[in-house]
Design a protein around this motif. Structure first.
Motif, PDB file in Angstrom:
ATOM      1  N   THR A   1      29.048 -50.893  -3.877  1.00 28.37           N
ATOM      2  CA  THR A   1      28.693 -49.938  -3.740  1.00 28.37           C
ATOM      3  C   THR A   1      29.025 -48.701  -4.438  1.00 28.37           C
ATOM      4  O   THR A   1      30.665 -48.956  -4.421  1.00 28.37           O
ATOM      5  CB  THR A   1      28.011 -49.868  -2.175  1.00 28.37           C
ATOM      6  N   GLY A   2      28.741 -47.484  -4.549  1.00 29.31           N
ATOM      7  CA  GLY A   2      29.131 -45.988  -5.554  1.00 29.31           C
ATOM      8  C   GLY A   2      29.966 -46.429  -6.604  1.00 29.31           C
ATOM      9  O   GLY A   2      30.383 -45.714  -6.652  1.00 29.31           O
ATOM     10  N   LEU A   3      29.785 -46.976  -7.184  1.00 29.58           N
ATOM     11  CA  LEU A   3      29.560 -47.438  -8.951  1.00 29.58           C
ATOM     12  C   LEU A   3      29.311 -46.499  -9.897  1.00 29.58           C
ATOM     13  O   LEU A   3      30.472 -46.060  -9.993  1.00 29.58           O
ATOM     14  CB  LEU A   3      29.604 -49.204  -9.148  1.00 29.58           C
ATOM     15  N   TYR A   4      28.250 -45.594  -9.290  1.00 23.57           N
ATOM     16  CA  TYR A   4      27.783 -44.525 -10.027  1.00 23.57           C
ATOM     17  C   TYR A   4      28.779 -43.491  -9.945  1.00 23.57           C
ATOM     18  O   TYR A   4      29.301 -42.792 -11.385  1.00 23.57           O
ATOM     19  CB  TYR A   4      27.176 -44.698  -9.297  1.00 23.57           C
ATOM     20  N   GLU A   5      29.657 -43.609  -8.562  1.00 28.11           N
ATOM     21  CA  GLU A   5      30.916 -42.378  -8.373  1.00 28.11           C
ATOM     22  C   GLU A   5      31.968 -42.669  -8.871  1.00 28.11           C
ATOM     23  O   GLU A   5      33.066 -41.643  -8.871  1.00 28.11           O
ATOM     24  CB  GLU A   5      30.867 -41.808  -7.140  1.00 28.11           C
ATOM     25  N   VAL A   6      32.341 -43.750  -9.752  1.00 33.13           N
ATOM     26  CA  VAL A   6      34.122 -43.837  -9.573  1.00 33.13           C
ATOM     27  C   VAL A   6      34.493 -43.408 -11.800  1.00 33.13           C
ATOM     28  O   VAL A   6      32.883 -43.157 -12.423  1.00 33.13           O
ATOM     29  CB  VAL A   6      33.613 -45.582  -9.635  1.00 33.13           C
TER      30      VAL A   6
ATOM     31  N   PHE B   1      28.905 -53.002 -17.127  1.00 30.79           N
ATOM     32  CA  PHE B   1      29.246 -51.725 -17.349  1.00 30.79           C
ATOM     33  C   PHE B   1      30.054 -51.592 -18.432  1.00 30.79           C
ATOM     34  O   PHE B   1      30.802 -52.582 -18.593  1.00 30.79           O
ATOM     35  CB  PHE B   1      29.154 -51.284 -16.382  1.00 30.79           C
ATOM     36  N   GLN B   2      30.211 -50.332 -19.137  1.00 31.49           N
ATOM     37  CA  GLN B   2      31.232 -50.057 -19.128  1.00 31.49           C
ATOM     38  C   GLN B   2      32.066 -49.242 -19.381  1.00 31.49           C
ATOM     39  O   GLN B   2      32.389 -48.196 -18.077  1.00 31.49           O
ATOM     40  CB  GLN B   2      30.673 -48.839 -21.064  1.00 31.49           C
ATOM     41  N   VAL B   3      33.889 -49.195 -19.397  1.00 36.31           N
ATOM     42  CA  VAL B   3      34.940 -48.386 -19.112  1.00 36.31           C
ATOM     43  C   VAL B   3      35.954 -47.649 -19.975  1.00 36.31           C
ATOM     44  O   VAL B   3      36.103 -48.255 -21.286  1.00 36.31           O
ATOM     45  CB  VAL B   3      35.518 -49.327 -17.985  1.00 36.31           C
TER      46      VAL B   3
END
Length: 305
Positions: free
Chosen positions: A233-238, A253-255
């Motif tokens: 959860t909350g990966l969008y905010e990281v 996803f990309q980092v």
């Protein structure tokens, strides 16, 4: 000595500025990838280097000589392959190759025959019967058999099938090992990635980035594919996370490279079952530059070398 060096190279056609202060450097024994979309200024830069066009401002030097004034002398040590080869329709492929080699004073019949064999060209056919790919082969054989000190290759593999593309790549690697220098303009990013020591990206007539692929990768993102025991959860905010895609239990996803450490700490809390990481490709880098036309990269508009 630098093999190719352009300083503040500018070319105007009437009111249109095709090149805006291009700084480019190719070192001895280096394969330099020159990339950008169609119309970005790659071919115009190459025409100035070949002495076909005269720069409006700035300078272009090859082997330390002026590309415009000393063109004849420079061409004795240079081989050029364009992306669209026009040949004499009534001559055979073999006759054209012989003509090019004779003009250069190259008597290497063995090398000529070796490259004809490697590129699987039928040299007895008239050029008018050749496909685009076969016309490219004639130009590539003529160039590689000539043993030049510098190869300027402008989209050289257009029209070649994947097998012949591999032969071309082997030829470039061999030329580099022999200490030759190569300027390779290409839109096939995998080709650039495989062959080039350094890369310059041109957009709208300006160099926006220059460096080794590793240097450029600091500005790109790592691709991650993960599967966890608990739903994340909350990966969008990281911070530093982009392009999240969910598929059943897996997330891709990309980092941003500088945030990789924090992101990994965050996702491991959820119990990692599977983790796949792949380095950013040149394609990713390319797309990032062209997604945001108004923004210069972190290295500044001129890049660095």
């Amino acid at each position: 000595m630098t093999i190719i060096k352009t300083t503040n190279l500018t070319k105007k056609f009437g009111k249109f500025t095709a090149l805006k202060g291009v700084n480019l450097e190719v070192k001895p024994g280096e394969v330099f990838g020159f990339i950008g979309p169609n119309g970005a200024g790659k071919s115009t830069t190459i025409r100035v280097l070949l002495g076909i066009l005269k720069a409006s401002e700035g300078e272009a030097k090859i082997f330390g000589k002026d590309a415009w004034k000393d063109a004849v002398e420079i061409h004795q040590h240079l081989a050029y392959v364009p992306g669209d080869v026009n040949l004499w329709p009534n001559l055979t492929g073999g006759e054209v190759i012989d003509l090019f080699l004779k003009l250069r004073g190259v008597p290497h019949k063995n090398r000529r025959d070796e490259f004809i064999e490697r590129f699987k060209l039928d040299p007895s056919k008239k050029c008018r019967t050749y496909s685009k790919g076969n016309r490219q082969k004639v130009a590539l054989i003529s160039a590689f058999a000539a043993e030049a000190d510098l190869y300027i290759l402008d989209e050289p593999t257009s029209g070649l099938d994947p097998l012949m593309e591999k032969v071309f790549q082997d030829c470039v690697i061999e030329a580099k090992r022999a200490g030759k220098s190569i300027l390779l303009s290409s839109h096939i990013l995998s080709e650039v990635e495989r062959l080039c020591d350094r890369v310059g990206i041109i957009r709208q007539g300006e160099m926006i980035e220059t460096g080794t692929l590793n240097e450029m990768r600091h500005l790109t993102r790592t691709n991650l594919l993960i599967e966890t025991k608990l739903p994340i959860t909350g990966l969008y905010e990281v911070k530093g996370v982009h392009d999240i895609q969910e598929k059943e239990q897996t997330l891709s996803f990309q980092v941003d490279s500088e945030h990789l450490d924090e992101v990994m700490k965050y996702v491991t809390r959820y119990g990692l079952i599977k983790l796949e990481s792949s380095p950013p490709t040149l394609e990713d880098l390319f797309m990032r530059h062209y997604e945001s036309p108004g923004k210069n990269s972190r290295l500044g508009a001129g890049g660095h070398s």
